[in-house]
Design a protein around this motif. Structure first.
Motif, PDB file in Angstrom:
ATOM      1  N   ASP B 378      71.264  32.656  49.021  1.00  0.00           N
ATOM      2  CA  ASP B 378      72.195  33.003  47.926  1.00  0.00           C
ATOM      3  C   ASP B 378      73.476  32.182  47.956  1.00  0.00           C
ATOM      4  O   ASP B 378      74.530  32.645  47.534  1.00  0.00           O
ATOM      5  N   THR B 379      73.382  30.977  48.507  1.00  0.00           N
ATOM      6  CA  THR B 379      74.537  30.064  48.429  1.00  0.00           C
ATOM      7  C   THR B 379      74.135  28.870  47.546  1.00  0.00           C
ATOM      8  O   THR B 379      73.016  28.810  47.054  1.00  0.00           O
ATOM      9  N   TYR B 380      75.056  27.910  47.393  1.00  0.00           N
ATOM     10  CA  TYR B 380      74.758  26.740  46.555  1.00  0.00           C
ATOM     11  C   TYR B 380      73.660  25.877  47.161  1.00  0.00           C
ATOM     12  O   TYR B 380      73.063  25.032  46.481  1.00  0.00           O
ATOM     13  N   PHE B 381      73.355  26.109  48.456  1.00  0.00           N
ATOM     14  CA  PHE B 381      72.254  25.338  49.075  1.00  0.00           C
ATOM     15  C   PHE B 381      70.959  25.675  48.333  1.00  0.00           C
ATOM     16  O   PHE B 381      70.151  24.791  48.000  1.00  0.00           O
ATOM     17  N   VAL B 382      70.785  26.978  48.020  1.00  0.00           N
ATOM     18  CA  VAL B 382      69.573  27.402  47.304  1.00  0.00           C
ATOM     19  C   VAL B 382      69.603  26.848  45.877  1.00  0.00           C
ATOM     20  O   VAL B 382      68.592  26.365  45.357  1.00  0.00           O
ATOM     21  N   VAL B 383      70.815  26.859  45.261  1.00  0.00           N
ATOM     22  CA  VAL B 383      70.925  26.331  43.891  1.00  0.00           C
ATOM     23  C   VAL B 383      70.507  24.866  43.881  1.00  0.00           C
ATOM     24  O   VAL B 383      69.706  24.421  43.043  1.00  0.00           O
ATOM     25  N   ALA B 384      71.003  24.111  44.885  1.00  0.00           N
ATOM     26  CA  ALA B 384      70.650  22.677  44.947  1.00  0.00           C
ATOM     27  C   ALA B 384      69.152  22.526  45.191  1.00  0.00           C
ATOM     28  O   ALA B 384      68.473  21.737  44.530  1.00  0.00           O
ATOM     29  N   HIS B 385      68.591  23.358  46.124  1.00  0.00           N
ATOM     30  CA  HIS B 385      67.155  23.235  46.434  1.00  0.00           C
ATOM     31  C   HIS B 385      66.323  23.411  45.178  1.00  0.00           C
ATOM     32  O   HIS B 385      65.476  22.567  44.847  1.00  0.00           O
ATOM     33  N   THR B 436      75.884  17.206  46.062  1.00  0.00           N
ATOM     34  CA  THR B 436      77.132  17.827  46.538  1.00  0.00           C
ATOM     35  C   THR B 436      76.922  19.334  46.733  1.00  0.00           C
ATOM     36  O   THR B 436      77.550  19.949  47.600  1.00  0.00           O
ATOM     37  N   GLN B 437      76.026  19.916  45.951  1.00  0.00           N
ATOM     38  CA  GLN B 437      75.851  21.377  46.071  1.00  0.00           C
ATOM     39  C   GLN B 437      75.140  21.750  47.366  1.00  0.00           C
ATOM     40  O   GLN B 437      75.296  22.856  47.884  1.00  0.00           O
ATOM     41  N   PHE B 438      74.340  20.784  47.929  1.00  0.00           N
ATOM     42  CA  PHE B 438      73.794  21.070  49.275  1.00  0.00           C
ATOM     43  C   PHE B 438      74.950  21.275  50.252  1.00  0.00           C
ATOM     44  O   PHE B 438      74.974  22.223  51.043  1.00  0.00           O
ATOM     45  N   ILE B 439      75.933  20.393  50.160  1.00  0.00           N
ATOM     46  CA  ILE B 439      77.067  20.467  51.104  1.00  0.00           C
ATOM     47  C   ILE B 439      77.842  21.759  50.848  1.00  0.00           C
ATOM     48  O   ILE B 439      78.165  22.512  51.769  1.00  0.00           O
ATOM     49  N   LEU B 440      78.097  22.044  49.553  1.00  0.00           N
ATOM     50  CA  LEU B 440      78.830  23.276  49.217  1.00  0.00           C
ATOM     51  C   LEU B 440      78.126  24.487  49.823  1.00  0.00           C
ATOM     52  O   LEU B 440      78.742  25.353  50.450  1.00  0.00           O
ATOM     53  N   GLY B 441      76.799  24.505  49.652  1.00  0.00           N
ATOM     54  CA  GLY B 441      76.037  25.667  50.119  1.00  0.00           C
ATOM     55  C   GLY B 441      76.080  25.789  51.628  1.00  0.00           C
ATOM     56  O   GLY B 441      76.266  26.877  52.178  1.00  0.00           O
ATOM     57  N   ALA B 442      75.937  24.650  52.307  1.00  0.00           N
ATOM     58  CA  ALA B 442      75.947  24.706  53.774  1.00  0.00           C
ATOM     59  C   ALA B 442      77.284  25.262  54.268  1.00  0.00           C
ATOM     60  O   ALA B 442      77.349  25.946  55.286  1.00  0.00           O
ATOM     61  N   GLN B 443      78.342  25.013  53.500  1.00  0.00           N
ATOM     62  CA  GLN B 443      79.668  25.505  53.938  1.00  0.00           C
ATOM     63  C   GLN B 443      79.908  26.930  53.486  1.00  0.00           C
ATOM     64  O   GLN B 443      80.989  27.477  53.723  1.00  0.00           O
ATOM     65  N   GLY B 444      78.945  27.533  52.807  1.00  0.00           N
ATOM     66  CA  GLY B 444      79.070  28.960  52.553  1.00  0.00           C
ATOM     67  C   GLY B 444      79.492  29.319  51.153  1.00  0.00           C
ATOM     68  O   GLY B 444      79.765  30.481  50.862  1.00  0.00           O
ATOM     69  N   MET B 445      79.522  28.343  50.237  1.00  0.00           N
ATOM     70  CA  MET B 445      79.929  28.690  48.862  1.00  0.00           C
ATOM     71  C   MET B 445      78.829  29.554  48.235  1.00  0.00           C
ATOM     72  O   MET B 445      77.717  29.058  48.015  1.00  0.00           O
TER      73      MET B 445
ATOM     74  N   CYS D 180      81.004  38.183  49.129  1.00  0.00           N
ATOM     75  CA  CYS D 180      79.870  39.009  48.659  1.00  0.00           C
ATOM     76  C   CYS D 180      78.865  38.037  48.055  1.00  0.00           C
ATOM     77  O   CYS D 180      79.213  37.246  47.164  1.00  0.00           O
ATOM     78  N   THR D 181      77.596  38.039  48.544  1.00  0.00           N
ATOM     79  CA  THR D 181      76.629  37.042  48.046  1.00  0.00           C
ATOM     80  C   THR D 181      75.488  37.693  47.283  1.00  0.00           C
ATOM     81  O   THR D 181      74.420  37.103  47.148  1.00  0.00           O
ATOM     82  N   GLU D 182      75.628  38.946  46.840  1.00  0.00           N
ATOM     83  CA  GLU D 182      74.577  39.488  45.959  1.00  0.00           C
ATOM     84  C   GLU D 182      75.297  39.844  44.664  1.00  0.00           C
ATOM     85  O   GLU D 182      76.263  40.631  44.680  1.00  0.00           O
ATOM     86  N   TYR D 183      74.846  39.251  43.561  1.00  0.00           N
ATOM     87  CA  TYR D 183      75.582  39.374  42.287  1.00  0.00           C
ATOM     88  C   TYR D 183      75.860  40.848  41.964  1.00  0.00           C
ATOM     89  O   TYR D 183      74.973  41.693  41.994  1.00  0.00           O
ATOM     90  N   CYS D 184      77.125  41.164  41.709  1.00  0.00           N
ATOM     91  CA  CYS D 184      77.448  42.575  41.461  1.00  0.00           C
ATOM     92  C   CYS D 184      78.406  42.743  40.301  1.00  0.00           C
ATOM     93  O   CYS D 184      79.158  43.717  40.266  1.00  0.00           O
TER      94      CYS D 184
END
Lengths: 146, 545, 219, 313
Positions: B378-385, B436-445, D180-184
Motif C-alpha cells: 500500500d505504498t507507491y512501490f505497489v503503484v509503480a509495480h 521515481t515512484q519506486f523510490i517514493l514507495g521504498a521510503q514509505g510514501m 495510515c496506509t489503508e484508505y479511510c
C-alpha cells in the motif's frame, strides 16, 4: 482434446434410464431427510454433502448427458467445481486459522451486531406457527452472545 | 505497384448507422470496442494527469481531499473496468481472432453484439456515477468504508457488475470459437500464439468474473439491506470481502497481461522475420499462468489481518506464478537471435514492453516476499509495480498491436516518423513518472495520499513532470492516428511481410473475411521456409538504402 | 479440428452462415451452454463459500436458526424440482424422436412443476416476512438465540432468492421453447435450443439439490 | 524522517528492520543483475541482427532444451531462496516477545489514540522506551485503517470489531513518522503521528505524569489536559467555531434545541450523559458520530472535563 466428429450421432437415452434415475433421485431425497434426523456430530454435513453430491452426479451424467457426450463438457463441469473448491478451500484456510498464533484474534470484539443492543433478549418462540419447531425456552437474562 | 484500398470492404458495406448499430460482423464490433476503449483511455489518462498535477505540492493545488479521492477512484475504475480488461480481448481480439483462424465470424455473433451493448450499458452506469458525484472508495470498494460512505458507490458497483457480463460473454464466445471454428489442418499447435493467449484469457474471464459478480451483488445488498456478510457493524468480516474481491481481481490482472503477451509473441516474431523461440513453452506458459493465477490472491492481503499461516501459503504459491512470465521473456529475447529485426514502431513498442515488463515482473518478486511486502504494501512501490506491469506491459503491447494491425484494420498507413517519436517520448515520460515512484514507495510514501510530508516533494515534482511528458506523447499519437484515418496512404494486404491468415486477405478485409477458405500449409512462424515480399519499406530500410 | 473435409450436407435453413454444418453448430451451442453453466456454478459458489464460513463461525446460531425453516415444504420443493428435471429430459428425448405433441406436453409439465416450486417458495417467504425473520437490518424476530441470527437469514434469502430468479429465467426460456415447438421450428435433427434449455434447467435443479440439505437439514 | 537509509530504504531503527533490509538488498541486486543481463542481450541482438537491405530466410532453430530447462530451473531455485528467506524473517514479525509492553492502539476517522497499561493515554503520538519490545493491540472504531512506521518496517491493518497485533523494538531514540496506509476517506492523508522513542527513565517519568489522576492539578487544569489527551479538540473548539461537534465556548448553562425537538439546558447531567451515551441527545444541526467514553473515562476525569467546559465562557 479433439472432439468426436461422428456425423449426426444423436444419442437418445432410453425412457427406462430417465425414469430409473428420476426414481433414484426421489429415493435419495427421502434418505437425506431421514438421515438428518440422527446426530452424527461433525459428520452430519459430510453425509449431507455426499448424498447431495451423488444426486448431483446422477443429474449431471444422465439428465445432462455427460456420460454420452464429448468429454470436453465433463472437463468444463469438473473444472468449475475444482476452481470453486480452490476458492472455498484457501479462503477457509484463512478464516479457520486466524487465532493459531494469538488467541485474542479468534473472536470479534463484540459478538452481537449493534442492532441487537436495545432488543429484548431471546424470548421463547411462542409465536411460532405450524411446522416450525419452537425454540427451546431460554431464561430471558442469558447474555445473547455465545 | 502502388497498393490500393479495395472498393468494398467491411467498413463501407453495408452502409448506414443502423448497419453499424445492429451489425453481427466481429470486425465492426471490434472497431466499435476499439473506439470506446480509446475514448475511455484518454479520459482516464487525463484524470491521471490532473491527479499528478495536484500532487505537485503537499496540500491543495487544484482540488480538495474529497475531490482528489473521487478522481483517483474514477481513474482506477475506468482504467480497469472500461479500458484495460476489454481492450485487447474485445477490441483487437474480436477483430483478429476469426481472421487468424480462417473463420467467417465468432461462434455466437449475436452474443458478441450483446456483449457490446452490455458494455455500453455498464459504461452508462459508470458515467451516471461520475455525474452524480462519483465514488470515493478506491476501485477496490473495501468495506466497511464502501458500505458507510454516502458517495454514489452503488451506481459504480452496478456498472462493474454489468461490465462483468460483457467480459464473460466475450470469454465464452472466444472459447467456443477457438475450439470449434479453426481452419482445416490448424491443430492447436499450429495456432498463432495470439490465439493461445486469447484462449487463456477467455478461461480466466469465464472462471473469475462470476465471483466478482456475486461479490458486487453482496456488496450492493450490504449497502441497501445491511445483510451482515462484509460489514463488521452487522457481524460481517471485511477481510472476507477482500478474499472475495481479490479472488477475481488477481486473475483479472492476468486477463490484462496475457493478451498483451500474445501480441508481443506476434510482434517479436513477425517484426524480426524469425521463427518464435520455444513455441510450446510460450503456449503452455500462457495456459499455466491462467491456472496458477487462481491460487495466489492472498498476496494482496499480507497486512490485512489475514491469518499468518494463510499468508505463508499465498507467498509460496505467488512465486510459482512469476516463473512462466520469466520463461516467456527469455523466449522472446531468444527470438531476436539471428533474426532480421526491423525497428518500425510496432517493434519499438515490443522492445519497450520487454524492458518495462521485466522491471514490473522483477518488482513483483519484491512484493511476493513476505517481510519485504510488509514494508512496501500500500505504498507507491505497489503503484509503480502495477503501472510498470499494466501500462508498461499491456498498454505498450496494445499500442504495438494497434500499430502492427492498423493497416489491416483501416487499410491505411500512419506517419512512421511521428509514430516512432511518440513511442520514444512515451517511453521516457513513463520511466520519469513511475521509476521515481519506486523510490517514493521504498521510503514509505503511502498510496492514495492527497497530501504528503515535505521530504517527498522533490520526487513527486519529478514524477509529475514525467506525467506531462507522457501526456504529450499520447497527444502526438492521437494526432497522427486521426491524420492517418483521414489522409493515410493505402497500405496493401501485407505491409510487414508477416505470416498469418489475416495478412492473406485484403486490407481492410471484406465482410466475409476470406474470398476462399484459407488452409494451413505451414507453421504460424515459419520464417525459415517462407519468404513474403513486403510492400511497405520500414524506416530502418530507408536508412539502410 | 473442424470437419470441413466432409461433403457439404445440404445447408438447411437452421445452420447459421458461419458454421459449416448442423453438427458443428450443435456442438458449439452445447459447448457455449456448458461454459455458461461453469459461470453459474462459480456465481452460486460465492454464496456457498459465504455459507460455509458463517456456519463455521456461528455453528449454534445456524443450528438454532435452521429450525425456523419448514423442512416439509423444502422436501416437497425438492421432489417438485426433481420431477421437473425428469420431464425436461423427457421433453428433449421426445423431440429427438420427432414427436412434437409429446415434447410440448413434457415442456408444459416442466413449466407447471416450476410454477409449483415458486408458489411454495412464496408461502415460505410470506411466512417469514410475517414473523420478521428478514435479512440484515430488517430482522426483528426474537425466537432464535446465538449471535447475529440475521446473517443466517441474509444467506438464506440471497441464496434462495437468486435461485428463484434463475427458476423464473428458466421458465421464460421454456415458454419460448414451447412457442417455437408449436410453430414447428424444431425437428428430430435440429433441437439444439431445447437441449440447451434443458442443460440450464438441470443445473438450476442441481443447485437446489445442494441448497436443500445445507439450509434445511442443519443438524 | 530523513532518507539516509541504504538502497532507497529509510533508516533502520528497529530490530525487525535488520531482518528485512538484507533480503531487500539481495532482491535489489539480484534483480538489477538479472535485468542488466536481459537488457544487454536485447541490445546486442537488436544491433547485430538489424534488418539490412533485402529480406532473407532466417534460422529455424526454435528449441534448445538445455537452455530452456536452465532458465526455468534457475529462477525457480532463486525464488525459492527468496521465499524461504522471506518466510524466516516473517516469523519474527508475527510473534511478539512475551515480555513486551502492551499498548492498545485505536484508529478512528483520522487520528490515532493510544492507551497504556496503568491508564495513561495519548493521541497521535505514542511514547515508547528504547530497547524494549512494544506490542500493539489494535482495533478501529469505524472503518479500516493501517498502522505503518516506515523506519520500523512494520505495517498492520486496523480492523473494526477485531483485534490485530504488531510489535517492534526501537533501537534508537528519536521521533519516527506514523502513517495510515489503508484508505479511510477524507482525512486519510492527515492521519499522521509520531513514535517518540525516549530513554528508559524519561519513559517512566512520562508514564507517571500522564497516567496520574491529575493529583497536583486543580479539576479545571486536569480537564484542560484531558481535553487534549482525549482528542476532544479534534471535534470541539474553544473559540466558538463549529467543527464536527458544538464548541465548548459559552456552552455550559445554555439552552440547546435537540434533533428530537426537545429543548435542554447544557448542565452537568447533560454533559455527563453526552460523554457516556452521546447518541441519546444530539444538538440540532450536528451528526450523531461522537464515540461513547463509557468505561474509558473514570469519574474524576469526567468531573475534570465538566469543570473545564464550565470555565469556557
Amino acid at each position: 482434446m479433439t472432439n468426436q466428429t461422428s456425423h449426426a450421432h444423436h444419442h437418445i437415452t432410453p425412457l427406462k434410464i430417465y425414469l430409473g434415475i428420476g426414481g433414484t433421485l426421489l429415493v435419495f431425497t427421502v434418505i437425506t431427510v431421514l438421515v438428518a434426523g440422527f446426530d452424527f456430530g461433525p459428520a452430519n454435513i459430510l453425509i449431507a454433502l455426499l448424498i447431495a453430491g451423488f444426486k448431483a452426479t446422477l443429474v449431471a451424467f444422465f439428465f445432462m448427458h455427460l456420460w454420452y457426450d464429448n468429454k470436453l463438457f465433463f472437463v468444463i463441469f469438473a473444472s468449475s467445481l475444482a476452481f470453486l473448491a480452490i476458492f472455498i478451500g484457501l479462503t477457509m484456510y484463512d478464516t479457520e486459522r486466524r487465532a493459531e498464533l494469538d488467541p485474542i484474534k479468534e473472536h470479534p470484539i463484540e459478538a452481537q451486531a449493534a442492532m441487537y443492543k436495545n432488543r429484548p433478549a431471546v424470548t421463547g418462540g411462542a409465536a411460532a406457527s405450524h411446522g416450525e419447531a419452537t425454540a427451546a425456552p431460554v431464561d430471558t437474562n442469558a447474555a445473547p452472545g455465545h | 505497384m502502388e497498393p490500393t484500398i479495395p472498393q468494398t470492404h467491411y467498413l463501407n458495406s453495408p452502409k448506414g448507422l443502423k448497419s453499424w448499430l445492429f451489425t453481427l460482423d466481429h470486425k465492426r464490433i471490434g472497431i466499435m470496442y476499439f473506439a470506446a476503449i480509446m475514448f475511455f483511455f484518454f479520459f482516464a489518462g487525463l484524470l491521471a494527469i490532473i491527479l499528478r498535477t495536484e500532487l505537485l505540492n503537499p496540500g491543495r493545488d487544484l482540488m480538495d481531499a474529497e475531490a482528489y479521492n473521487r478522481f483517483f477512484t474514477l481513474h482506477g475504475a475506468i482504467m480497469i473496468f472500461l479500458f484495460i480488461i476489454p481492450s485487447i480481448p474485445a477490441a483487437l481480439g474480436n477483430f483478429l481472432l476469426p481472421l487468424m483462424i480462417g473463420a467467417k465470424d465468432v461462434a455466437f455473433p449475436r452474443l458478441n453484439l450483446a456483449s457490446w451493448y452490455v458494455f455500453v450499458g455498464g459504461a452508462i452506469f459508470g458515467i451516471y456515477s461520475l455525474i452524480s458525484g462519483g465514488a470515493d472508495t478506491g476501485w477496490t470498494f473495501y468495506t466497511p468504508y464502501s458500505t458507510s460512505t454516502t458517495s454514489s458507490v452503488s451506481s459504480m458497483l452496478l456498472a462493474a457488475f454489468i461490465l462483468g457480463f460483457s467480459s464473460i460473454f466475450t470469454g465464452l464466445n472466444f472459447i467456443v470459437t477457438i475450439h470449434k471454428l479453426r481452419a482445416p489442418g490448424q491443430t492447436w499447435f499450429k495456432l498463432p500464439l495470439m490465439v493461445w493467449a486469447l484462449y487463456a484469457t477467455a478461461l480466466i474471464q469465464v472462471l473469475a468474473t462470476p465471483v466478482l459478480a456475486i461479490t458486487l451483488v453482496l456488496l450492493l445488498l450490504e449497502r441497501t439491506m445491511g445483510i451482515g456478510i462484509f460489514d463488521p457493524a452487522m457481524g460481517g468480516d471485511p477481510v472476507l470481502y477482500q478474499h472475495f474481491f481479490w479472488f477475481y481481481s488477481h486473475p483479472a490482472v492476468y486477463i490484462m497481461i496475457l493478451p498483451g503477451m500474445g501480441i508481443i509473441s506476434e510482434l517479436i516474431s513477425h517484426m524480426s522475420h524469425r521463427k518464435i523461440f520455444g513455441y510450446n513453452a510460450i503456449a503452455y506458459s500462457s495456459f499455466g499462468i491462467a491456472l496458477v493465477s487462481f491460487l495466489v490472491w492472498g498476496h494482496h492481503m499480507f497486512t490485512s489481518g489475514q491469518s499468518e499461516l494463510a499468508a505463508v501459503i499465498f507467498s509460496f504459491l505467488t512465486f510459482f506464478v512469476g516463473i512462466p512470465s520469466g520463461v516467456k521473456v527469455f523466449n522472446w529475447v531468444m527470438t531476436l537471435y539471428k533474426g532480421s529485426i526491423s525497428l518500425a514502431t510496432p517493434m519499438l513498442y515490443a522492445l519497450s514492453f520487454l524492458v518495462l515488463f521485466t522491471i514490473g515482473g522483477l518488482t513483483g518478486i519484491f512484493l511476493g516476499a513476505l517481510s519485504v511486502d510488509i514494508h512496501v504494501h500500500d505504498t507507491y512501490f505497489v503503484v509503480a509495480h502495477f503501472h510498470y506491469v499494466m501500462m508498461g506491459g499491456t498498454v505498450m503491447a496494445l499500442l504495438g498491436g494497434i500499430h502492427f494491425w492498423w493497416p489491416k484494420m483501416f487499410g491505411k498507413r500512419y506517419n512512421e516518423f511521428w509514430a516512432a517519436t511518440s513511442a520514444i517520448i512515451i517511453f521516457i515520460g513513463f520511466n520519469m513518472t513511475f521509476f521515481t515512484q519506486f523510490i517514493l514507495g521504498a521510503q514509505g510514501m503511502p498510496r492514495r495520499y492527497y497530501t504528503y510530508i515535505d521530504q517527498y516533494q522533490s520526487l513527486h515534482v519529478f514524477s509529475t513532470y514525467g506525467a506531462w511528458v507522457l501526456g504529450l506523447g499520447f497527444l502526438i499519437m492521437a494526432i497522427y492516428f486521426i491524420h492517418s484515418l483521414i489522409k493515410g496512404k493505402p497500405a496493401g494486404n501485407n505491409p510487414w511481410g508477416a505470416i498469418g491468415f489475416e495478412w492473406e486477405t485484403a486490407s481492410p478485409p471484406p465482410t466475409e473475411n476470406f474470398v476462399t477458405q484459407p488452409v494451413v500449409t505451414h507453421g504460424p512462424y515459419d520464417y525459415d521456409k517462407v519468404l513474403i515480399p513486403r510492400e511497405m519499406p520500414t524506416r530502418s530500410e530507408k536508412v539502410a538504402r | 479440428m473442424a470437419d470441413h473435409a466432409k461433403t457439404h450436407a445440404p445447408l438447411d435453413e437452421h445452420v447459421a452462415h458461419h458454421f459449416t454444418d448442423a453438427e458443428q453448430q450443435r456442438e458449439s451451442s452445447k459447448l457455449g451452454m456448458w461454459v455458461f453453466l461453469l459461470t453459474e456454478v462459480l456465481f452460486f459458489g460465492g454464496l456457498f463459500c459465504a455459507y460455509a464460513i458463517y456456519r463455521s463461525w456461528y455453528p449454534e446460531m445456524f443450528h438454532a436458526a435452521h429450525k425456523a425453516l419448514d423442512v416439509k415444504l423444502g422436501f416437497i420443493n425438492t421432489l417438485v424440482l426433481i420431477s421437473s428435471s425428469v420431464t425436461m429430459a423427457l421433453a428433449i428425448r421426445s423431440m429427438q424422436l420427432g414427436n412434437k405433441r409429446q415434447t410440448m406436453y413434457h415442456l408444459f409439465a416442466t413449466l407447471i412443476f416450476a410454477a409449483t416450486f415458486l408458489v411454495i417458495k412464496y408461502f415460505e417467504y410470506s411466512h417469514k416476512f410475517h414473523l420478521g425473520q428478514l435479512p440484515g437490518k430488517y430482522y426483528t424476530y426474537t425466537g432464535i438465540e446465538g449471535s447475529n441470527p440475521h446473517v443466517f437469514f441474509s444467506i438464506y434469502f440471497v441464496m434462495t432468492g437468486l435461485h428463484g430468479l434463475h427458476v423464473i429465467g428458466g421458465m421464460i426460456a421454456i415458454i419460448i421453447m414451447l412457442v417455437k415447438t408449436s410453430r414447428d421450428r424444431f425437428n428430430a435433427l435440429y433441437y439444439n435450443p431445447i437441449e440447451v434449455t434443458g442443460l440450464y434447467w438441470h443445473l438450476v435443479d442441481l443447485i437446489w439439490i445442494f441448497l436443500f440439505p445445507l439450509l434445511y437439514l442443519v443438524s | 524522517m530523513d532518507t539516509t537509509g541504504t538502497l532507497f530504504l529509510p533508516p533502520a531503527n528497529s530490530t525487525l528492520a535488520s531482518e528485512v533490509d538484507p533480503l531487500w538488498g539481495f532482491l535489489f541486486w539480484s534483480s538489477t543483475i538479472m535485468f542488466a543481463i536481459v537488457m544487454a542481450m536485447i541490445a546486442f541482438f537488436v544491433i547485430k541482427y538489424r534488418r539490412r537491405g533485402q529480406d532473407t530466410l532466417t534460422t529455424g532453430n526454435a528449441h534448445n532444451a538445455p537452455l530452456e530447462i536452465a532458465w526455468t530451473v534457475i529462477p525457480t531455485i532463486l525464488v525459492m531462496i527468496i521465499f524461504i528467506w522471506g518466510f524466516k524473517s516473517y516469523i519474527k514479525f508475527y510473534v511478539a516477545p512475551k515480555d513486551a509492553l502492551e499498548i492498545n492502539v485505536t484508529g478512528q476517522k483520522w487520528f490515532w489514540s493510544f492507551d497504556y497499561p496503568g491508564g495513561a493515554n495519548s493521541v497521535s503520538d505514542i511514547t515508547v522506551p528504547v530497547g524494549k519490545p512494544v506490542k500493539l493491540l489494535m482495533s478501529s472504531k469505524d472503518v479500516l485503517h493501517s498502522f505503518y512506521v516506515p523506519n520500523f518496517r512494520i505495517k498492520m491493518d486496523v480492523l473494526p470489531n477485531r483485534y490485530t497485533t504488531a510489535w517492534f523494538e526501537a533501537t534508537a531514540v528519536g521521533d519516527y513518522q506514523i502513517f495510515c496506509t489503508e484508505y479511510c476517506g477524507k482525512g486519510h492523508s492527515e492521519m499522521l503521528g509520531k513514535v517518540k522513542v525516549v530513554g528508559e527513565r524519561e519513559f517512566a517519568e512520562w508514564l507517571e505524569k500522564s497516567s496520574g489522576m491529575g493529583e497536583g492539578l486543580s479539576l479545571e487544569e486536569f480537564g484542560a489536559q484531558l481535553y487534549k489527551s482525549r482528542a476532544c479538540n479534534t471535534c470541539h473548539t474553544l473559540d466558538g467555531k463549529k467543527l464536527v461537534g458544538p464548541t465548548f465556548k459559552g456552552l455550559f448553562g445554555r439552552e440547546e434545541a435537540m434533533t428530537d425537538g426537545t429543548r435542554l439546558v447544557a448542565d452537568e447531567n447533560y454533559l455527563r450523559e453526552s460523554m457516556l451515551d452521546p447518541k441519546a441527545h444530539i444538538v440540532n444541526g450536528y451528526d450523531p458520530v461522537m464515540p461513547t467514553y463509557q468505561g474509558i473515562l473514570k469519574d474524576r476525569q469526567i468531573d475534570a472535563l465538566i469543570a473545564f467546559i464550565k470555565a469556557q465562557q
